[in-house]
Write an enzyme that holds these catalytic residues in place. Structure first.
Site, mmCIF file in Angstrom:
data_model
loop_
_atom_site.group_PDB
_atom_site.id
_atom_site.type_symbol
_atom_site.label_atom_id
_atom_site.label_comp_id
_atom_site.label_asym_id
_atom_site.label_seq_id
_atom_site.Cartn_x
_atom_site.Cartn_y
_atom_site.Cartn_z
ATOM 1 N N ARG A 26 0.711 -1.290 0.398
ATOM 2 C CA ARG A 26 -0.482 -0.011 0.024
ATOM 3 C C ARG A 26 0.853 1.148 0.312
ATOM 4 N NH1 ARG A 26 -1.819 2.482 4.728
ATOM 5 N NH2 ARG A 26 -3.750 4.138 4.484
ATOM 6 N N ALA A 27 2.286 0.803 1.319
ATOM 7 C CA ALA A 27 3.210 2.427 0.908
ATOM 8 C C ALA A 27 3.712 2.176 -0.338
ATOM 9 C CB ALA A 27 3.792 2.233 2.245
ATOM 10 N N ARG A 30 0.936 3.838 -3.168
ATOM 11 C CA ARG A 30 0.454 5.270 -2.792
ATOM 12 C C ARG A 30 1.734 6.382 -3.015
ATOM 13 N NH1 ARG A 30 -4.850 4.597 0.969
ATOM 14 N NH2 ARG A 30 -5.451 2.827 -1.104
ATOM 15 N N GLY A 107 12.437 -12.374 1.535
ATOM 16 C CA GLY A 107 13.956 -12.292 2.753
ATOM 17 C C GLY A 107 14.489 -12.040 2.358
ATOM 18 N N ASP A 108 15.801 -12.874 2.964
ATOM 19 C CA ASP A 108 17.490 -13.274 2.128
ATOM 20 C C ASP A 108 17.249 -13.564 0.721
ATOM 21 O OD1 ASP A 108 17.229 -15.602 3.476
ATOM 22 O OD2 ASP A 108 19.052 -14.580 4.028
ATOM 23 N N THR A 131 9.745 -11.016 7.119
ATOM 24 C CA THR A 131 10.147 -11.680 7.173
ATOM 25 C C THR A 131 9.399 -12.155 8.625
ATOM 26 O OG1 THR A 131 11.750 -13.803 7.829
ATOM 27 C CG2 THR A 131 12.509 -11.505 7.010
ATOM 28 N N ASP A 133 10.968 -14.030 10.037
ATOM 29 C CA ASP A 133 12.463 -14.878 11.174
ATOM 30 C C ASP A 133 13.245 -13.542 11.602
ATOM 31 O OD1 ASP A 133 11.338 -17.748 11.196
ATOM 32 O OD2 ASP A 133 12.727 -17.536 8.863
ATOM 33 N N ARG A 168 3.107 -29.787 34.768
ATOM 34 C CA ARG A 168 3.531 -30.883 33.168
ATOM 35 C C ARG A 168 4.515 -30.050 32.792
ATOM 36 N NH1 ARG A 168 -2.516 -31.914 30.688
ATOM 37 N NH2 ARG A 168 -2.821 -34.028 31.124
ATOM 38 N N MET A 175 8.154 -21.177 15.033
ATOM 39 C CA MET A 175 9.243 -21.097 13.460
ATOM 40 C C MET A 175 10.194 -20.617 13.823
ATOM 41 S SD MET A 175 6.286 -20.238 10.580
ATOM 42 C CE MET A 175 5.268 -21.400 9.848
ATOM 43 N N ARG A 177 13.210 -21.979 10.923
ATOM 44 C CA ARG A 177 14.012 -22.892 10.325
ATOM 45 C C ARG A 177 15.524 -22.534 10.743
ATOM 46 N NH1 ARG A 177 12.644 -24.059 4.714
ATOM 47 N NH2 ARG A 177 10.927 -23.016 5.473
ATOM 48 N N GLY A 191 7.870 -16.185 29.990
ATOM 49 C CA GLY A 191 8.969 -16.605 30.910
ATOM 50 C C GLY A 191 9.549 -18.146 31.046
HETATM 51 P P1 ADP Z 1 12.885 -15.590 1.166
HETATM 52 O O1 ADP Z 1 12.970 -14.505 0.453
HETATM 53 O O2 ADP Z 1 11.708 -15.886 1.979
HETATM 54 O O3 ADP Z 1 14.298 -16.084 1.847
HETATM 55 P P2 ADP Z 1 13.515 -17.466 -0.464
HETATM 56 O O4 ADP Z 1 14.660 -17.904 -0.069
HETATM 57 O O5 ADP Z 1 12.335 -19.059 -1.218
HETATM 58 O O6 ADP Z 1 12.773 -17.336 0.125
HETATM 59 O O7 ADP Z 1 13.908 -17.097 -1.858
HETATM 60 C C1 ADP Z 1 12.297 -16.826 -2.733
HETATM 61 C C2 ADP Z 1 12.844 -16.500 -4.032
HETATM 62 O O8 ADP Z 1 13.814 -15.858 -4.875
HETATM 63 C C3 ADP Z 1 12.608 -17.852 -4.807
HETATM 64 O O9 ADP Z 1 12.170 -18.932 -5.023
HETATM 65 C C4 ADP Z 1 14.048 -17.273 -6.140
HETATM 66 O O10 ADP Z 1 13.065 -17.468 -7.294
HETATM 67 C C5 ADP Z 1 14.468 -15.780 -5.680
HETATM 68 N N1 ADP Z 1 15.597 -16.453 -5.516
HETATM 69 C C6 ADP Z 1 16.314 -17.193 -4.155
HETATM 70 N N2 ADP Z 1 17.653 -16.718 -4.115
HETATM 71 C C7 ADP Z 1 17.688 -16.784 -5.823
HETATM 72 C C8 ADP Z 1 19.164 -16.837 -6.345
HETATM 73 N N3 ADP Z 1 20.640 -16.928 -5.491
HETATM 74 N N4 ADP Z 1 19.344 -16.042 -7.728
HETATM 75 C C9 ADP Z 1 17.816 -15.784 -8.432
HETATM 76 N N5 ADP Z 1 16.162 -15.881 -8.075
HETATM 77 C C10 ADP Z 1 16.764 -15.866 -6.201
#
Ligand code: ADP
Length: 328
Positions: A26-27, A30, A107-108, A131, A133, A168, A175, A177, A191
């Site tokens: 949205r941000a 807009r 995410g990354d 994310t 995480d 217990r 979550m 990983r 706690g």
């Molecule tokens: P997140 O963004 O939550 O860490 P993923 O690791 O599954 O999730 O990455 C999301 C998408 O980003 C992948 O399905 C792919 O399409 C793209 N992606 C991730 N790593 C690469 C990479 N090294 N090269 C190209 N595309 C990538």
């Protein structure tokens, strides 16, 4: 800073979904419209770029979504984007519409994709950390973490009530990983007696010993919060070890699972998503390209995408000390 002018931008949500992604979309839309840009929504992450599922957005298309979990643009993991042909297709689909800038909320992994794409093609990319995480360096907050951790806290509080009533031993799996932030924050806030996370090695002998002592005193009321990526392989696996070593313990396992991803985003997540979305477009307008927008010490902070994908946010040793002291 680049002097290249951006006129048409695309926005997408990619990878794992997180509450607050809608507020960020949205941000972006807009702020883009405010600056006179054409804004396009790209469906299902990079899949929409590859499959040409791209549509024009206006102010109305993001009405009434700030409070909604999930993402109206949907999200996906896209295999084709790992391949040069997939990225070429994606580029051609952007080019034919004149899209010359992208905002990627994810995410990354998504940032890795963005970095590759912007290296290969002349399309500047701005990343927003979305994310649950909180495992991305360069921002004190990630969109979705606050909501997810509050969902976990609410659930664990309820579990503690029944755990106390029955004396217990409860193992709650949250979550994470590769990252223990949800476990750490929700465990401290509820706690928990023990918090097991992937970043630190679990001393199983010490854990068994403390549980055995409590059992001998007939006081085995104990809450253990386990991140799914802990080296024991989650709560079920840990429960097996405890059952073997302390068979008389009345042990229960609860796996919180996907409820942590859903729900209406918290106020904090809506605020940071709005702030980051606004700054993403400002970056594209001002020529600050290929960065991740984060918040550090209450200020907007820009990290080059190549740096953002190399570093992980670390859990400080002090936090682990605090866990021990407060649980004793
Ligand atoms: P997140 O963004 O939550 O860490 P993923 O690791 O599954 O999730 O990455 C999301 C998408 O980003 C992948 O399905 C792919 O399409 C793209 N992606 C991730 N790593 C690469 C990479 N090294 N090269 C190209 N595309 C990538």
């Amino acid at each position: 800073m680049s002097t290249k002018k951006v006129n048409k931008i695309g926005v997408l949500t990619s990878g794992g979904d997180a509450p607050g992604m809608n507020a960020a979309v949205r941000a972006v839309v807009r702020t883009g419209i405010y600056h006179g840009l054409d804004v396009f929504g790209i469906m299902r992450g990079y899949s929409g770029m590859v499959d040409d599922d791209i549509f024009p957005m206006d102010s109305r298309s993001v009405a009434n979504i700030i409070q909604r979990g999930g993402t109206i643009l949907k999200t996906a993991r896209c295999k084709e984007f790992f391949e040069p042909e997939g990225r070429k297709k994606a580029y051609e689909n952007l080019k034919k519409r004149g899209i010359d800038g992208l905002v990627i909320i994810g995410g990354d992994g998504s940032f890795r994709g963005a970095q590759r794409f912007s290296n290969e093609y002349d399309i500047p990319c701005i990343g927003l950390p979305g994310t649950i995480d909180k495992d991305i360096a360069g921002s004190d907050f990630t969109i979705g973490f606050d909501t997810a951790v509050n969902t976990a806290v609410e659930a664990i509080d309820k579990i503690r009530d029944t755990m106390d009533a029955h004396d217990r031993l409860f193992l709650v799996e949250v979550m994470g990983r590769d990252a223990g932030y949800i476990a750490l924050h929700s465990g401290i806030a509820t706690g928990a007696e023990n918090i097991l996370i992937p970043e630190t090695k679990t001393d199983i002998e010490e854990l068994i010993q403390s549980l055995t002592e409590k059992e001998k005193r007939k006081k085995l009321v104990n809450l253990i919060v386990v991140a799914e990526g802990d080296e024991f392989g989650g709560a079920n696996e840990l429960a097996k070890v405890i059952k073997e070593r302390i068979p008389q313990a009345d042990t229960r396992v609860c796996i919180l699972g996907h409820i942590q991803r859903g729900g209406s985003p918290s106020c904090l997540d809506r605020l940071i998503a709005s702030n980051m979305g606004y700054h993403a477009v400002e970056c594209l307008i001002k020529g600050r390209f290929n960065v991740m927008v984060g918040i550090v010490n209450n200020k907007v902070h820009f990290t080059p995408l190549d740096k953002a994908v190399k570093q992980k946010q670390r859990i400080s040793a002090e936090w682990m000390k605090i866990v021990k002291i407060l649980a004793s």
